[in-house]
Design a protein around this motif. Structure first.
Motif, short mmCIF file in Angstrom:
data_model
loop_
_atom_site.label_atom_id
_atom_site.label_comp_id
_atom_site.label_asym_id
_atom_site.label_seq_id
_atom_site.Cartn_x
_atom_site.Cartn_y
_atom_site.Cartn_z
N ALA A 58 -22.72 7.65 -4.94
CA ALA A 58 -22.27 8.34 -3.72
C ALA A 58 -22.16 7.36 -2.55
N TYR A 59 -23.13 6.46 -2.44
CA TYR A 59 -23.11 5.47 -1.35
C TYR A 59 -21.92 4.52 -1.51
N ILE A 60 -21.73 4.04 -2.75
CA ILE A 60 -20.61 3.12 -3.00
C ILE A 60 -19.28 3.82 -2.73
N SER A 61 -19.17 5.07 -3.16
CA SER A 61 -17.93 5.83 -2.93
C SER A 61 -17.68 6.01 -1.44
N PHE A 62 -18.74 6.30 -0.70
CA PHE A 62 -18.61 6.47 0.75
C PHE A 62 -18.18 5.17 1.42
N ARG A 63 -18.79 4.07 1.00
CA ARG A 63 -18.44 2.78 1.59
C ARG A 63 -17.00 2.39 1.26
N LEU A 64 -16.60 2.64 0.02
CA LEU A 64 -15.22 2.32 -0.37
C LEU A 64 -14.23 3.19 0.39
N TYR A 65 -14.57 4.46 0.57
CA TYR A 65 -13.69 5.35 1.31
C TYR A 65 -13.59 4.91 2.77
N SER A 66 -14.74 4.54 3.35
CA SER A 66 -14.74 4.07 4.74
C SER A 66 -13.91 2.80 4.86
N LEU A 67 -14.03 1.91 3.88
CA LEU A 67 -13.26 0.68 3.89
C LEU A 67 -11.77 0.97 3.74
N TYR A 68 -11.47 1.94 2.89
CA TYR A 68 -10.07 2.33 2.68
C TYR A 68 -9.47 2.89 3.97
N GLU A 69 -10.28 3.65 4.70
CA GLU A 69 -9.79 4.28 5.93
C GLU A 69 -9.50 3.25 7.03
N ILE A 70 -10.29 2.18 7.08
CA ILE A 70 -10.11 1.22 8.17
C ILE A 70 -9.12 0.11 7.82
N THR A 71 -8.72 0.01 6.56
CA THR A 71 -7.73 -1.01 6.20
C THR A 71 -6.36 -0.59 6.72
N PRO A 72 -5.57 -1.55 7.20
CA PRO A 72 -4.24 -1.20 7.73
C PRO A 72 -3.33 -0.65 6.64
N ALA A 73 -2.40 0.19 7.07
CA ALA A 73 -1.41 0.75 6.15
C ALA A 73 -0.03 0.52 6.75
N PRO A 74 0.45 -0.73 6.74
CA PRO A 74 1.73 -1.03 7.40
C PRO A 74 2.91 -0.36 6.70
N ARG A 75 3.75 0.25 7.51
CA ARG A 75 4.95 0.90 6.98
C ARG A 75 6.23 0.23 7.50
N SER A 76 6.16 -0.28 8.73
CA SER A 76 7.33 -0.92 9.32
C SER A 76 6.96 -2.31 9.83
N PHE A 77 7.96 -3.04 10.28
CA PHE A 77 7.76 -4.41 10.76
C PHE A 77 6.74 -4.46 11.90
N SER A 78 6.79 -3.48 12.79
CA SER A 78 5.90 -3.47 13.96
C SER A 78 4.45 -3.17 13.59
N ASP A 79 4.21 -2.63 12.40
CA ASP A 79 2.84 -2.32 11.98
C ASP A 79 2.06 -3.56 11.54
N PHE A 80 2.77 -4.63 11.24
CA PHE A 80 2.11 -5.86 10.82
C PHE A 80 1.61 -6.62 12.05
N PRO A 81 0.53 -7.38 11.91
CA PRO A 81 0.02 -8.15 13.06
C PRO A 81 1.02 -9.20 13.52
N THR A 82 0.88 -9.59 14.77
CA THR A 82 1.80 -10.55 15.37
C THR A 82 1.34 -11.99 15.13
N THR A 83 2.28 -12.83 14.82
CA THR A 83 2.02 -14.27 14.73
C THR A 83 2.75 -14.95 15.88
N HIS A 84 2.08 -15.88 16.51
CA HIS A 84 2.67 -16.56 17.67
C HIS A 84 3.26 -17.91 17.26
N PRO A 85 4.28 -18.35 17.98
CA PRO A 85 4.99 -19.57 17.58
C PRO A 85 4.28 -20.84 18.01
#
Length: 369
Positions: A58-85
């Motif tokens: 139960a603890y492992i499942s909760f931790r994995l679910y929490s980790l899954y919730e906070i991981t990004p879910a990019p769908r478009s170009f703007s959802d990805f983090p910005t890189t500077h030149p």
């Protein structure tokens, strides 16, 4: 004492002789009770183990679910983090070179010619795209060798696969990775290598672009000049880049960007470069100057490095800079304006000197205006 022990053993022997059934019954009862209690103990242990395993799952499942919730879910170009030149300027703020090109205008695959779309779709494997995109989505993570990071990488990959169609993943492939480590997006790669936008490339050129190595992060190790690279003061910039690759690799690959303000003066650079070119037309080869370096000795700053051919190599320049205690960097900041290096300015009057490179030697010439 001996007599007491003898009497004790005699009493035990007499008990065994006269009461054998009672002793045997007592022994049997003791064994039975022990078996019962052992059964209870084993049952309790099994129950505790089951409860412990359940709690752990139960603890492992909760931790994995929490980790899954906070991981990004990019769908478009703007959802990805910005890189500077990474930009390199002269002392007056004029752009000299862009070793790392950043994608600021995403390319839509539907806007490309049909034959180019078909080539990209045929050549690009989705399984090749997703790990790079997931790695880029997590580029701001610090500890990339931990189990937590690897789990997040798997979860982002899963989200990309579940939330994006194949066409969307191909669009991400066109816009997110760094081609050859220096050009973000295939359009930038086409501009750098072919001097044309992706929408204008032919099918063979599109095939060539799909074979380029891609990475989730920029890398100065991959910076190489191409025929279509716009680079002013090329020799001085190439020498400068060799130092930047070693000292600021974490800032560059971390996407924080780098703004380098040099001591070079583009106007003076252009004048001296033109002078060398004109001289090479009219003079005999053995009498030609093959390089001119202008420096301010009071500030220990290099103002221009003009050359014809490859006479001023990196080794020669490095030795020349070191022998004369010269630098070509005023200050360096990241994209947020945080100072990474600041040269201490001199208050002395300028002392301008030219070093003419001829026949493998530098000849100092005073009185440069």
């Amino acid at each position: 004492m001996v007599k007491i022990l003898i009497r004790f053993f005699i009493a035990i022997g007499a008990g065994v002789l006269f009461f054998p059934r009672k002793i045997l019954a007592l022994f049997t009862e003791i064994v039975r009770l022990i078996n019962i209690y052992i059964g209870y103990i084993v049952m309790a242990f099994r129950l505790a183990l089951i409860v412990l395993i359940g709690v752990a799952l139960a603890y492992i499942s909760f931790r994995l679910y929490s980790l899954y919730e906070i991981t990004p879910a990019p769908r478009s170009f703007s959802d990805f983090p910005t890189t500077h030149p990474v930009h390199i300027y002269d002392r007056n703020g004029i752009l000299l070179y862009r070793p790392i090109r950043i994608n600021t205008s995403p390319t839509h695959i539907s806007a490309l010619p049909k034959d180019v779309q078909k080539t990209i779709a045929q050549q690009i494997k989705i399984r090749r795209v997703i790990p790079t995109l997931a790695d880029y989505a997590l580029k701001n993570e610090k500890d990339k060798e931990t189990l937590r990071y690897r789990l997040k990488l798997i979860m982002v990959s899963l989200k990309l696969r579940l939330n994006s169609s194949n066409q969307m993943l191909l669009e991400h492939y066109l816009n997110i990775p760094f081609y050859n480590g220096v050009a973000q997006g295939m359009d930038n790669a086409a501009l750098q290598l072919l001097n044309k936008h992706l929408a204008a490339v032919s099918r063979p050129e599109a095939l060539f672009l799909t074979q380029l190595p891609i990475s989730a992060r920029p890398s100065m190790k991959s910076v190489k000049s191409t025929p279509y690279d716009y680079k002013r003061a090329a020799v001085a910039i190439d020498f400068l880049l060799s130092g930047l690759k070693e000292k600021y690799v974490s800032s560059i690959e971390g996407g924080k960007g780098l703004l380098v303000y040099t001591t070079l003066d583009v106007q003076l650079q252009n004048i001296q470069q033109s002078s060398l070119i004109e001289q090479s037309v009219f003079c005999e080869k053995q009498d030609c100057d093959s390089g001119i370096i202008t420096a301010d000795l009071s500030a220990r700053e290099v103002l221009s490095v003009a050359t014809i051919g490859n006479h001023l190599s990196k080794v020669r320049l490095e030795r020349f800079y070191k022998e004369n205690s010269l630098t070509s960097v005023l200050r360096i900041t990241n994209a947020r304006g945080e100072s990474l290096y600041e040269k201490v300015n001199s208050v002395d009057e300028p002392h301008m000197v030219e070093y003419v490179f001829k026949n493998g030697k530098f000849i100092r010439r005073e009185g440069v205006s």
